[in-house]
Scaffold this motif. Structure first.
Motif, PDB file in Angstrom:
ATOM      1  N   LEU A 327       0.768  -1.398   0.178  1.00 37.28           N
ATOM      2  CA  LEU A 327      -0.121  -0.084   0.116  1.00 37.28           C
ATOM      3  C   LEU A 327       0.989   1.370   0.021  1.00 37.28           C
ATOM      4  O   LEU A 327       2.198   1.486   0.612  1.00 37.28           O
ATOM      5  CB  LEU A 327      -0.992  -0.109   1.285  1.00 37.28           C
ATOM      6  N   ALA A 343      -5.422   1.508   3.639  1.00 33.70           N
ATOM      7  CA  ALA A 343      -6.213   0.266   3.742  1.00 33.70           C
ATOM      8  C   ALA A 343      -7.564   0.311   3.748  1.00 33.70           C
ATOM      9  O   ALA A 343      -8.414  -0.457   2.901  1.00 33.70           O
ATOM     10  CB  ALA A 343      -5.756  -0.340   5.048  1.00 33.70           C
ATOM     11  N   ALA A 346      -8.602   1.089   0.375  1.00 32.84           N
ATOM     12  CA  ALA A 346      -8.462  -0.161  -0.576  1.00 32.84           C
ATOM     13  C   ALA A 346      -9.518  -1.053  -0.467  1.00 32.84           C
ATOM     14  O   ALA A 346      -9.920  -1.774  -1.492  1.00 32.84           O
ATOM     15  CB  ALA A 346      -7.142  -0.933  -0.100  1.00 32.84           C
ATOM     16  N   LEU A 363     -11.479  -7.208  -1.493  1.00 31.50           N
ATOM     17  CA  LEU A 363     -10.254  -7.475  -0.523  1.00 31.50           C
ATOM     18  C   LEU A 363     -10.955  -7.608   0.910  1.00 31.50           C
ATOM     19  O   LEU A 363     -12.071  -6.551   1.200  1.00 31.50           O
ATOM     20  CB  LEU A 363      -9.321  -6.369  -0.575  1.00 31.50           C
ATOM     21  N   VAL A 368      -5.974  -6.291   3.344  1.00 31.74           N
ATOM     22  CA  VAL A 368      -5.367  -4.938   3.378  1.00 31.74           C
ATOM     23  C   VAL A 368      -4.537  -4.743   4.501  1.00 31.74           C
ATOM     24  O   VAL A 368      -3.210  -4.065   4.297  1.00 31.74           O
ATOM     25  CB  VAL A 368      -6.660  -3.835   3.391  1.00 31.74           C
TER      26      VAL A 368
END
Length: 461
Positions: A327, A343, A346, A363, A368
């Motif tokens: 990330l 995170a 994401a 996800l 993450v």
């Protein structure tokens, strides 16, 4: 404030990723860290510290005990951040990538030739990232050698593990902010490498990273020279790839002889297992295969990709292809210097992808967190040193503290930090609440290689 490491036992709950979908939660753990900041033992289900000391013949009295509603978590790894752009975080108007560079980014970066101004910016961004639990960062600086060297000094002094890149660009940008030639790019990059070697010869804290801004900003000769420098020195590389559609089209115009964006870097000798490619939103299937074949890494920057309307990266596709992904905050395309925020973003971006491509694209919270720690460690080439609480790894860690607001708590009226613990949640539930609601106010302390490098005022009291 940074303090020297000492033999210490960290006692209480610890949480870390073992695999992308496996989050290890140990509620009664003890981790022993030696004077070099290395983890020498990890014990589970222990009754008290004295029993652990006896078991390991431990002589130090230094003990850090986590609150009952907190936990130790590995330090975050930011695989893509522009230190020089930090003052512009959250400022992008209605821009997309290419006009944003000209309207906001190049003027700010150009202004950091003023070392007083650069010092102010760089001290602040290092303080801010540490406060968010970022123990390792891969930084872009500017084209200026003295200012880039200054960033290296600051990271070393503050104890943040950092990759420092002097930005290389000889083919795009305003006249006041670009190298005059490929030869100048190479010479100035060598200057920064030599300086970082002089202040940290073994790269315990700071490491040079070769940094072509992105293909459109570099001539063919510049890219080739940097590829040769990479082969000569073995230093890692960072750049951007396939961030938005107009940029991809521009690369096709500038490099018509190449088969695609990834091939531009591959032809120059830059697409190797030490390359960090930021964004990768619009990679073709052939490029995904090439990136995997070269074992290059990808930094997923969801906040920036959304803010600049660049697109939604198919992270699941990249992971399924076997590519290492971490990330990045991509400040200041990204609006926050927090990897926890990345995170969170994401998770959201993956759900937008899932709305059109199916639930497999989603996800999980566990994934993450993996990307922000162990995944990031792979991306920056430090998988054997950081990213988890394994014996032999460095104690790069953060103390996460949550609010205890259960019916017996005496402080339930206070709103000191996000994430409230009501007493009935499971610990996995608390982790999910932290990921979706937490911020730097939940970070009580941060260590890098066993050194305390950040502590909140509440933790000090």
């Amino acid at each position: 404030m940074e303090s020297a490491p000492q033999k210490t036992i960290y006692f209480g709950t610890f949480v870390h990723s073992l695999e992308p979908t496996h989050l290890d939660i140990c509620k009664n753990g003890a981790i022993g860290v030696d004077e070099a900041g290395k983890i020498v033992f990890v014990e589970r289900d222990v009754e008290n510290v004295e029993a652990v000391k006896k078991l390991h013949d431990w002589t130090s009295d230094a003990v850090v005990v986590i609150p009952t509603t907190g936990f130790f978590f590995p330090g975050f790894i930011d695989t893509h951040i522009h230190a020089s752009q930090y003052p512009n975080a959250g400022i992008f108007g209605k821009s997309t990538l290419l006009d944003w560079l000209n309207d906001y980014t190049f003027p700010l970066e150009g202004s950091l030739s003023d070392l007083t101004r650069a010092s102010h910016v760089y001290h602040r961004v290092v303080s801010r990232t540490l406060s968010h639990g970022t123990t390792t960062a891969s930084y872009y600086a500017t084209i200026h050698v003295p200012a880039t060297n200054l960033l290296a000094n600051i990271c070393k002094a503050r104890g943040q593990r950092a990759y420092i890149g002097r930005v290389c660009m000889d083919a795009m940008g305003p006249d006041y902010y670009r190298d005059e030639s490929a030869a100048e790019t190479l010479a100035k990059t060598r200057e920064t490498i030599d300086y970082i070697r002089s202040i940290d010869p073994t790269h315990e804290t700071v490491t040079p990273i070769i940094t072509p801004r992105f293909a459109p900003a570099c001539s063919t000769g510049c890219l080739a020279d940097l590829g040769a420098l990479h082969r000569e020195t073995g230093y890692p590389i960072q750049t951007h790839i396939s961030e938005n559609v107009p940029e991809v089209n521009l690369v096709k115009e500038l490099f018509p002889e190449r088969k695609g964006y990834a091939d531009v870097y591959d032809y120059a000798g830059l697409l190797t297992d030490k390359m960090i490619l930021a964004h990768a939103v619009h990679l073709t299937d052939e490029e995904v295969a090439l990136v995997k074949a070269r074992d290059a890494k990808i930094s997923h920057c969801p906040s920036s990709n959304t803010a600049l309307t660049s697109g939604c990266c198919r992270v699941r596709k990249l992971m399924d292809a076997g590519i290492d992904v971490g990330l990045g905050t991509d400040v200041s395309g990204g609006f926050s210097a927090s990897i926890l925020e990345s995170a969170r973003q994401a998770l959201g971006v993956s759900r937008f992808v899932a709305m059109t491509e199916g639930d497999a694209a989603k996800l999980s919270v566990e994934e993450v967190l993996y990307l922000g720690t162990r995944g990031g460690a792979k991306v920056v080439g430090l998988a054997d040193q950081i990213g988890g609480f394994d014996v032999g790894k460095s104690w790069d860690a953060q103390m996460i503290v949550l609010n205890n607001v259960d019916e017996t708590a005496q402080t339930h009226h206070e709103l000191e930090a996000p994430v409230d613990y009501f007493g009935w949640e499971t610990f996995p539930d608390l982790i999910h609440k932290w990921v979706y609601n937490g911020d730097d106010r939940n970070v009580g302390a941060v260590w890098v290689k066993g050194k305390l490098v950040h502590e909140t005022s509440k933790s000090k009291s």
